[in-house]
Design a protein around this motif. Sequence first.
Motif, short mmCIF file in Angstrom:
data_model
loop_
_atom_site.label_atom_id
_atom_site.label_comp_id
_atom_site.label_asym_id
_atom_site.label_seq_id
_atom_site.Cartn_x
_atom_site.Cartn_y
_atom_site.Cartn_z
N VAL A 185 0.84 -1.20 0.00
CA VAL A 185 0.00 0.00 0.00
C VAL A 185 0.87 1.25 0.00
N ARG A 186 1.92 1.24 0.80
CA ARG A 186 2.81 2.40 0.85
C ARG A 186 3.57 2.58 -0.46
N GLU A 187 3.91 1.47 -1.10
CA GLU A 187 4.64 1.54 -2.36
C GLU A 187 3.75 2.02 -3.51
N GLU A 188 2.54 1.46 -3.59
CA GLU A 188 1.66 1.73 -4.73
C GLU A 188 0.71 2.89 -4.48
N ASP A 189 0.55 3.29 -3.23
CA ASP A 189 -0.29 4.42 -2.83
C ASP A 189 -1.78 4.15 -3.00
N PHE A 190 -2.17 2.89 -2.90
CA PHE A 190 -3.59 2.56 -2.86
C PHE A 190 -3.74 1.18 -2.22
N ALA A 191 -4.95 0.90 -1.77
CA ALA A 191 -5.24 -0.40 -1.16
C ALA A 191 -6.50 -0.98 -1.79
N THR A 192 -6.59 -2.31 -1.77
CA THR A 192 -7.80 -2.98 -2.25
C THR A 192 -8.17 -4.09 -1.28
N THR A 193 -9.44 -4.43 -1.27
CA THR A 193 -9.92 -5.61 -0.54
C THR A 193 -10.89 -6.36 -1.45
N VAL A 194 -10.99 -7.66 -1.23
CA VAL A 194 -11.91 -8.50 -1.98
C VAL A 194 -12.70 -9.34 -0.99
N GLU A 195 -13.92 -8.93 -0.72
CA GLU A 195 -14.82 -9.66 0.17
C GLU A 195 -14.25 -9.86 1.57
N GLU A 196 -13.45 -8.95 2.05
CA GLU A 196 -12.81 -9.11 3.35
C GLU A 196 -13.67 -8.57 4.49
#
Length: 276
Positions: A185-196
Motif C-alpha cells: 500500500v505504501r509503495e503503490e499508494d492505494f489499497a484494495t480488498t476483496v470480500e474481506e
Amino acid sequence: MAGNAAEPGRSVTSRALAVLGAFDEEHRRLGLTELAARAGVPVATAHRLVGELVAWGALSRTGSGKYVVGRRLWDIGLLAPVHTGLGQIASPYLHDLYGATGATVHLAVRDGRRALYVDRLAGHASVPAVSAIGSRLPLHATGVGKVLLAHAPADVQGAVLDDLPRLTPYTVSQPGRLRRQLEKVREEDFATTVEEMTLGACSAAVPIRAGGEVVAALGVVVARFARDRARLVGALQVAARGIGRGITGPAADRPASTGRKSTVARGGPELRECGP
C-alpha cells in the motif's frame, strides 16, 4: 468524593459521560438497567442522569421505554472539525465519484484502531456495505482502513496486527500477510480488498494528504474490479489530490459546489462480482 458523587473518584461529569459512552454501534437502544450496567453506575444514579440528559436533548426515550442518542448530540457532533473542515471540502469530490461510478463512496479517518466513516454516499444500485456515517470499522478489513493502517504509527500497527478477527472467509488474519500488504500500500499508494469485510463487495482506497501527512482515506465499494481497478484508483487519486489541496490551500481555492467537471468518465461498465 469528587463532585459529591456516591462513588469515590468519580465526578458527576464522568458518570454522565459514562452513560453517553454506553452507546455504541452494537448498543444503539438501551433500557435503563442495561444502560446503568454498561456505564458502571447504580440504577438510581443512571435514572437521575438519564432524566437530565433527556431534558437537555442528549438522549431520547423511545415508545418501548428504551433510550437512544438524542438529536442534540448529533447537532453538536456536526460542529467537530472533522465534519466542518474535511467533510465540507471533500463533499463535491465524493458526489463526483458517486455520480460517475454509481459505487458506494467512503471518506474515513483513523480513530485509534478503527476507521471512522466521516461521509458516505450510496444509492439503491450500490453494492450493500455495512458502513454508515459515524460508524467505526476494523482497519485490517476495509480499503480505507488498510490505507490508514499503512500510514499509522508503529504502535497502532502493532496493536492491530496482534488482533486480526476474521469477518469473512477472505479476511486477512495472518499478521505476516497483512504486513506485506501494508508495505505494498505504501509503495503503490492505494489499497484494495476483496470480500474481506462483506461478501460480494470489493473496495479500493487511496490516501488523502495535507502538509505531507496522510490525514484521511477515500474509497469506493464495488461488486467487482475486472478491468476497472486502474480506472477507479486513478479517479480516487485525482479526487484525493483535490481534497488535499482544499485542506492546505486558501479558502478561495476550495471547491464550493459539484458543478465542476467530473473526475471520472461517466457511463462506466457494469460491476457485478468480485475478481482480481
